[in-house]
Motif scaffolding. Structure first.
Motif, PDB file in Angstrom:
ATOM      1  N   MET A 152       0.823  -1.207   0.000  1.00  0.00           N
ATOM      2  CA  MET A 152       0.000   0.000   0.000  1.00  0.00           C
ATOM      3  C   MET A 152       0.857   1.258   0.000  1.00  0.00           C
ATOM      4  SD  MET A 152      -2.988  -1.268  -0.170  1.00  0.00           S
ATOM      5  CE  MET A 152      -4.030  -2.637   0.317  1.00  0.00           C
ATOM      6  N   TRP A 153       1.914   1.284   0.815  1.00  0.00           N
ATOM      7  CA  TRP A 153       2.793   2.460   0.856  1.00  0.00           C
ATOM      8  C   TRP A 153       3.427   2.675  -0.511  1.00  0.00           C
ATOM      9  CZ3 TRP A 153       7.483   4.542  -0.018  1.00  0.00           C
ATOM     10  CH2 TRP A 153       7.793   5.736   0.633  1.00  0.00           C
ATOM     11  N   GLN A 154       3.902   1.593  -1.123  1.00  0.00           N
ATOM     12  CA  GLN A 154       4.526   1.713  -2.434  1.00  0.00           C
ATOM     13  C   GLN A 154       3.490   2.115  -3.487  1.00  0.00           C
ATOM     14  OE1 GLN A 154       7.685   1.602  -3.274  1.00  0.00           O
ATOM     15  NE2 GLN A 154       8.460   1.084  -1.246  1.00  0.00           N
ATOM     16  N   ARG A 155       2.267   1.638  -3.355  1.00  0.00           N
ATOM     17  CA  ARG A 155       1.217   1.955  -4.326  1.00  0.00           C
ATOM     18  C   ARG A 155       0.904   3.451  -4.363  1.00  0.00           C
ATOM     19  NH1 ARG A 155      -2.089   3.894  -6.922  1.00  0.00           N
ATOM     20  NH2 ARG A 155      -3.991   3.057  -7.887  1.00  0.00           N
ATOM     21  N   PHE A 156       0.862   4.097  -3.193  1.00  0.00           N
ATOM     22  CA  PHE A 156       0.422   5.493  -3.139  1.00  0.00           C
ATOM     23  C   PHE A 156       1.555   6.496  -2.894  1.00  0.00           C
ATOM     24  CE2 PHE A 156      -3.389   3.060  -2.090  1.00  0.00           C
ATOM     25  CZ  PHE A 156      -4.316   3.643  -2.948  1.00  0.00           C
ATOM     26  N   LEU A 157       2.655   6.067  -2.274  1.00  0.00           N
ATOM     27  CA  LEU A 157       3.720   7.009  -1.929  1.00  0.00           C
ATOM     28  C   LEU A 157       5.083   6.644  -2.512  1.00  0.00           C
ATOM     29  CD1 LEU A 157       2.882   7.596   1.856  1.00  0.00           C
ATOM     30  CD2 LEU A 157       2.301   9.057  -0.092  1.00  0.00           C
ATOM     31  N   GLY A 158       5.220   5.424  -3.011  1.00  0.00           N
ATOM     32  CA  GLY A 158       6.518   4.984  -3.516  1.00  0.00           C
ATOM     33  C   GLY A 158       6.543   4.854  -5.022  1.00  0.00           C
ATOM     34  N   THR A 159       7.330   3.910  -5.469  1.00  0.00           N
ATOM     35  CA  THR A 159       7.495   3.702  -6.904  1.00  0.00           C
ATOM     36  C   THR A 159       6.508   2.694  -7.468  1.00  0.00           C
ATOM     37  OG1 THR A 159       9.180   2.012  -6.464  1.00  0.00           O
ATOM     38  CG2 THR A 159       9.945   4.276  -6.795  1.00  0.00           C
ATOM     39  N   GLY A 160       5.726   2.067  -6.592  1.00  0.00           N
ATOM     40  CA  GLY A 160       4.747   1.103  -7.079  1.00  0.00           C
ATOM     41  C   GLY A 160       5.366  -0.257  -7.274  1.00  0.00           C
TER      42      GLY A 160
END
Length: 284
Positions: A152-160
């Protein structure tokens, strides 16, 4: 924090664990039993120097995230995990908290599914474990800091994480489903501090997340088909099945491809090459 006793417990735990236990190749030049420090560091997502300092009783106080990663890498039982937390001056995971330790039976399953990319996720979508083929397909999870090793963190705040290819419509639907999953998790674990921190970061750092959060909808993880853009092998279409582990409230994600397809051939190649990059991308 009892540095000397913590160092002893970590050293002996590492010496008891074989490469096969951790899903690693054994090799032929091992002069002492157990895992090497480099292997534990890679599995836990920390530096080798950090492991050395902890095992020598001179390391800093580890965070709860690092302690969780270390106890998972060393495949400790719940009792031994709690001991490590207390020796490090932290409270062990409590009732009502999201389980972050993987059951040994699930880890054995992960080891046996070597022919398919497999991940194990916590209830709030932390990547708790993965096999080599999933790293070859989706990227090297060990290169991501433990605190950011969250879908979730990568989905919205990281590189995905995952190199997933989606149309704008699919991306919006996926975002809504992701937010809905976390809303459902929040209802189950209202006092989990890790989930609270994650939601605070997402709601303050991602307008997209906050917009969907305000919609008030809930959702659940389910199986679907994904397209993965591999940097060397191109677009790969895989079935993504989610298997729930009820007692631990964790999810096993398994990627597979229909036989005799380009994607099935690509997975066969990734089993051999792993994280190695190709000089030139192969053609279909």
């Amino acid at each position: 924090m009892d540095r000397a006793e913590l160092a002893t417990v970590l050293r002996t735990a590492r010496s008891r664990l074989t490469p096969a236990d951790a899903g690693l190749p054994g090799g032929s030049r091992r002069q002492v039993p157990g895992l090497r420090r480099e292997e534990v560091a890679s599995l836990a997502g920390v530096s080798v120097d950090y492991i050395v300092r902890l095992e020598q009783g001179r390391g800093p106080k580890p965070s709860e995230q690092v302690l969780g990663a270390l106890t998972r890498a060393l495949r400790l039982t719940d009792v031994d995990r709690d001991l490590v937390f207390r020796l490090a001056g932290s409270e062990p995971p409590q009732a009502g908290r999201i389980p972050m330790v993987i059951r040994p039976s699930v880890l054995r399953l992960l080891d046996r599914l070597a022919d398919l990319p497999v991940l194990v996720l916590s209830a709030k979508s932390d990547v708790l474990a993965w096999n080599p083929l999933s790293a070859a397909l989706l990227g090297d999870f060990s290169a991501i800091p433990v605190a950011r090793r969250n879908i979730m963190w990568q989905r919205f705040l990281g590189t995905g994480m995952g190199r997933v290819v989606m149309t704008p419509e699919e991306a919006d639907s996926n975002a809504a489903a992701c937010v809905g999953c976390l809303r459902a998790v929040k209802a189950t674990y209202p006092d989990d501090p890790g989930l609270t921190r994650l939601l605070t970061e997402l709601r303050t750092g991602s307008p997209e997340f906050e917009s969907h959060w305000q919609a008030g909808r809930s959702s659940a993880m389910h199986s679907l088909t994904k397209t993965i853009a591999h940097p060397d092998l191109g677009a790969l279409t895989l079935d993504c099945d989610a298997m729930h582990v009820p007692d631990a409230d964790q999810t096993i994600i398994i990627y597979s491809a229909a036989p005799y397809t380009h994607t099935a051939t690509a997975l066969d190649l990734l089993r051999v090459t792993g994280l190695e990059s190709f000089a030139t991308p192969p053609t279909e």
